[in-house]
Design a protein around this motif. Structure first.
Motif, PDB file in Angstrom:
ATOM      1  N   ALA A 223       4.872 -12.223  -8.901  1.00 33.81           N
ATOM      2  CA  ALA A 223       4.727 -12.451  -7.460  1.00 33.81           C
ATOM      3  C   ALA A 223       5.139 -13.884  -7.099  1.00 33.81           C
ATOM      4  O   ALA A 223       5.857 -14.098  -6.114  1.00 33.81           O
ATOM      5  N   ASP A 227       8.375 -14.758  -4.685  1.00 39.11           N
ATOM      6  CA  ASP A 227       8.196 -15.488  -3.430  1.00 39.11           C
ATOM      7  C   ASP A 227       9.034 -16.764  -3.396  1.00 39.11           C
ATOM      8  O   ASP A 227       9.663 -17.091  -2.383  1.00 39.11           O
ATOM      9  N   GLU A 253       4.435  -1.069 -11.878  1.00 45.07           N
ATOM     10  CA  GLU A 253       3.590  -2.089 -11.248  1.00 45.07           C
ATOM     11  C   GLU A 253       4.433  -3.206 -10.632  1.00 45.07           C
ATOM     12  O   GLU A 253       4.205  -3.612  -9.483  1.00 45.07           O
ATOM     13  N   ALA A 256       6.443  -2.150  -7.571  1.00 43.32           N
ATOM     14  CA  ALA A 256       5.619  -2.128  -6.353  1.00 43.32           C
ATOM     15  C   ALA A 256       5.478  -3.537  -5.768  1.00 43.32           C
ATOM     16  O   ALA A 256       5.458  -3.711  -4.540  1.00 43.32           O
ATOM     17  N   ILE A 257       5.409  -4.550  -6.626  1.00 41.17           N
ATOM     18  CA  ILE A 257       5.326  -5.935  -6.155  1.00 41.17           C
ATOM     19  C   ILE A 257       6.613  -6.312  -5.416  1.00 41.17           C
ATOM     20  O   ILE A 257       6.582  -6.973  -4.375  1.00 41.17           O
ATOM     21  N   ALA A 259       8.755  -4.128  -3.961  1.00 42.73           N
ATOM     22  CA  ALA A 259       8.836  -3.321  -2.737  1.00 42.73           C
ATOM     23  C   ALA A 259       7.949  -3.886  -1.635  1.00 42.73           C
ATOM     24  O   ALA A 259       8.291  -3.838  -0.441  1.00 42.73           O
ATOM     25  N   LYS A 260       6.817  -4.441  -2.024  1.00 40.97           N
ATOM     26  CA  LYS A 260       5.876  -5.004  -1.052  1.00 40.97           C
ATOM     27  C   LYS A 260       6.501  -6.144  -0.259  1.00 40.97           C
ATOM     28  O   LYS A 260       6.083  -6.446   0.867  1.00 40.97           O
ATOM     29  N   ARG A 261       7.534  -6.759  -0.822  1.00 42.47           N
ATOM     30  CA  ARG A 261       8.201  -7.880  -0.150  1.00 42.47           C
ATOM     31  C   ARG A 261       9.390  -7.424   0.677  1.00 42.47           C
ATOM     32  O   ARG A 261      10.164  -8.247   1.182  1.00 42.47           O
ATOM     33  N   GLY A 262       9.550  -6.131   0.814  1.00 47.87           N
ATOM     34  CA  GLY A 262      10.550  -5.579   1.717  1.00 47.87           C
ATOM     35  C   GLY A 262      11.978  -5.695   1.223  1.00 47.87           C
ATOM     36  O   GLY A 262      12.912  -5.698   2.036  1.00 47.87           O
TER      37      GLY A 262
END
Length: 398
Positions: A223, A227, A253, A256-257, A259-262
């Motif tokens: 993550a 970022d 896992e 998904a991290i 994808a969560k950031r678009g």
């Protein structure tokens, strides 16, 4: 001696157990069954890592000497057999097992890789006037402190060593303080660097300049890396990230991290486009490919407290090295690389700015990569002199 009597009692108990259906591994370590053939040199390494690191030296010795390679694990034994060399499980440090083994092999030299200290083995080799050598020797601060409490055991073993090549200066100093004769100290050689030093790195180029590899990342690191990468990419849109996770079974896992950031999730395990802006490298055995593609490498296991991973493989590919504060496993290595301008320590607050700097001024990253390779080559050394000295010991003329 009480120690000898106890060792013989233990050996008798183990042999009884092995004869009545004991495991094959125990039987081999006790010397039950067929004994090995004679060999000029007996080389011992604890397991796969030790013997793999010494392969170049072992194969050089095998060019004109007969070898027997032993280990403590079946996996390592089978690996060495796959190299076309004689291999078996090492005898236990018990009288009859060791005596029978040495009677059969009759080596003219015994070589230990990295470091194992067996009192009976040391004493019996000396009694038979078989020279003892150690290559890539390691002695950590903790191990040295423990051995310092047992000087009557460690000092005689070290004083029987005819030749020792330490992995690093700190290990050499500790071994000398514990009793190694200064005359036995050979030029230092880090065996684990011999393989990386043989790698031919790819040429520098625009694609490498904008490619960042996050190598062998762990939970809690992805993550932060994502970022900071996305923050830098906003300024340098041609940047791409290869996220090579340490454990591929975490692929879902980490996906998904991402994808969560678009951003699109491209996965190597699914055969997705390998040239996308962010690639999740969730496979095994392809790290060399990712090192070759990237000019900048964030070494995983260092942003969270995992001790850090080796910097020498990315250094072999002339990657600029970035790492977090947790590099206790390779403290000396990273210190040398930082001193040479080849590596920088970063954290969550500084990583984005560092990536922007290196991508915005690619010559800085290229120079860091070249410096990393130079440090690797200088520390790896040339094993030819060591091999020659070991041959001399085996021939009785060193």
């Amino acid at each position: 001696m009480i120690h000898d009597a106890m060792a013989r009692l233990v050996e008798a108990v183990l042999k009884t157990r092995a004869k009545w259906g004991g495991k094959a591994l125990l039987r081999e370590r006790l010397g039950l069954g067929a004994q090995p053939l004679p060999a000029d040199i007996w080389v011992h390494g604890a397991s796969v890592g030790e013997l793999k690191s010494a392969r170049r030296v072992i194969e050089a010795l095998a060019e004109d000497c007969s070898l027997l390679i032993t280990s403590n694990t079946e996996t390592a034994r089978d690996m060495v057999a796959g190299w076309g060399l004689n291999a078996r499980i090492a005898p236990l440090d018990l009288p009859k097992a060791l005596e029978g083994f040495l009677d059969a092999v009759q080596p003219r030299l015994q070589v230990t890789v990295e470091g194992e200290y067996w009192p009976l083995r040391s004493r019996e080799l000396a009694r038979r006037a078989i020279p003892q050598a150690m290559i890539g020797a390691r002695m950590s601060r903790k191990s040295a402190a423990n051995w310092a409490r047992l000087p009557r055991i460690i000092r005689p073993m070290l004083q029987r060593i005819a030749a020792l090549s330490a992995q690093d200066s700190a290990s050499e100093k500790r071994l000398l303080s514990l009793g190694l004769p200064p005359s036995a100290a050979l030029p230092r050689l880090d065996l684990k660097l011999l393989g990386p030093s043989e790698i031919t790195p790819p040429p520098d180029g625009p694609a490498r300049d904008v490619t960042v590899l996050a190598a062998s990342t762990h939970e809690g690191e992805e993550a932060t890396i994502l970022d900071t990468f996305l923050a830098a990419q906003a300024t340098y849109p041609l940047m791409r990230l290869i996220l090579a996770i340490r454990h591929p079974d975490r692929g879902d896992e980490v996906a998904a991290i991402i994808a969560k950031r678009g951003v699109p999730v491209l996965r190597r395990s699914r055969g997705d486009d390998l040239t996308g802006p962010i690639l999740l490298a969730d496979t095994l055995g392809e790290m060399d490919r990712w090192y070759a593609e990237a000019g900048i490498c964030i070494v995983g296991g260092s942003l969270t407290d995992r001790g850090g991973h080796t910097p020498w493989e990315p250094a072999a590919y002339r990657c600029a090295l970035l790492h977090g504060p947790h590099v206790s496993t390779y403290t000396d290595s990273y210190a040398a690389l930082i001193d040479a301008g080849a590596a920088r320590q970063i954290d969550a607050d500084t990583l984005a700015g560092t990536l922007s700097e290196l991508v915005g001024a690619p010559q800085i990253a290229r120079d860091m990569g070249k410096a990393a390779r130079q440090v690797l080559d200088s520390r790896a050394g040339d094993p030819a002199a060591l091999v020659a000295q070991l041959r001399g010991l085996a021939r009785g003329n060193a």
